[in-house]
Scaffold this active site. Sequence first.
Site, mmCIF file in Angstrom:
data_model
loop_
_atom_site.group_PDB
_atom_site.id
_atom_site.type_symbol
_atom_site.label_atom_id
_atom_site.label_comp_id
_atom_site.label_asym_id
_atom_site.label_seq_id
_atom_site.Cartn_x
_atom_site.Cartn_y
_atom_site.Cartn_z
ATOM 1 N N GLY A 91 1.038 -1.407 0.550
ATOM 2 C CA GLY A 91 0.015 0.236 -0.170
ATOM 3 C C GLY A 91 0.893 0.857 -0.513
ATOM 4 O O GLY A 91 2.069 1.157 -0.894
ATOM 5 N N SER A 124 5.814 -5.189 -1.054
ATOM 6 C CA SER A 124 5.660 -3.969 -1.383
ATOM 7 C C SER A 124 6.049 -3.152 0.144
ATOM 8 O O SER A 124 7.087 -2.758 -0.207
ATOM 9 C CB SER A 124 4.021 -3.609 -1.687
ATOM 10 O OG SER A 124 4.441 -3.160 -3.071
ATOM 11 N N ALA A 125 5.091 -2.393 0.245
ATOM 12 C CA ALA A 125 5.450 -0.823 1.812
ATOM 13 C C ALA A 125 5.756 -2.301 2.527
ATOM 14 O O ALA A 125 6.690 -1.279 3.184
ATOM 15 C CB ALA A 125 3.775 -0.375 1.466
ATOM 16 N N HIS A 161 9.062 -3.211 -6.852
ATOM 17 C CA HIS A 161 8.052 -2.794 -7.922
ATOM 18 C C HIS A 161 9.549 -2.365 -8.954
ATOM 19 O O HIS A 161 8.863 -1.754 -9.997
ATOM 20 C CB HIS A 161 6.799 -1.853 -8.142
ATOM 21 C CG HIS A 161 5.898 -1.761 -6.914
ATOM 22 N ND1 HIS A 161 4.980 -3.717 -7.670
ATOM 23 C CD2 HIS A 161 5.700 -1.778 -6.221
ATOM 24 C CE1 HIS A 161 4.417 -3.191 -6.297
ATOM 25 N NE2 HIS A 161 4.365 -2.617 -5.706
ATOM 26 N N GLU A 196 9.097 -7.018 -10.611
ATOM 27 C CA GLU A 196 7.685 -7.646 -10.282
ATOM 28 C C GLU A 196 8.300 -9.658 -10.197
ATOM 29 O O GLU A 196 8.857 -9.594 -10.855
ATOM 30 C CB GLU A 196 6.779 -7.286 -10.729
ATOM 31 C CG GLU A 196 5.985 -5.980 -10.926
ATOM 32 C CD GLU A 196 5.386 -5.612 -9.909
ATOM 33 O OE1 GLU A 196 4.812 -5.083 -9.945
ATOM 34 O OE2 GLU A 196 6.183 -5.365 -8.799
#
Length: 243
Positions: A91, A124-125, A161, A196
């Site tokens: 997020g 991700s985060a 990413h 990714e």
Amino acid sequence: MDLLLLSNGKIAGNDKVMEFALPAITELFTRKQVKNVVVIPYAVIRSSHDDRTAMVADTLSHLDVNVTGLHRAEDPVKAIREADAIVCSGGNTWVLNKTLHDLGLIGPIQHAIANRGVPYVGWSAGAVISAPTIRTTNDMCIVSAAITPSLNLVPFQINAHYIDATIEGHNGETRDERIEEYLIVNPHQSVIGIPEGSWLAVSGKTMTYEAANGKPLHWFKLNQERRMIEAGSDVSELLGLDG
């Protein structure tokens, strides 16, 4: 210390979050005899924390585990202290990191991972905050009083990413140029770009790089040519524990 640091939640062909790394997650949670999984959903902005927790529960439904969202805990610190595993959603990194600091959770999470051996899975985060700071996140700083120090579980910065492509008609800085700027200002640090469908797996003093799609890891240091490392490689040297 057991960490799985995923670049992202989903890739093409996967319906569930973390599905591309599910064999690694299953092995880790089975080996650690995990029963109580706490999900940290604070980074989620455009959907609900409950929905994100449910998505993680769905992914882990083949395991005999109880999945709860930290946002539902009356005492979040106590919930972390009682967790057998921590899963941190992607997020907005700025919102996630600030919330962890505001709730006094940085220390308890660090202690759970380093002293109790609680496995940590973040995408991700959730992966970016494992670095010393979140200064190499791609996210906009959408909160005031931004805080950059994070969990400091690994000694390098992470860029999730990661992509080295250029976009036709886009005249702004490329990802590589942004990372170069960071290293010029912070010359003694390194940045790991995980594309990714890839992840870093830390177990004790060993770290490997894995990718469901074969994409290489990108390692950046100032005044050195970018190093590309193939999936399946031992990258323990990046932990700084080889000397």
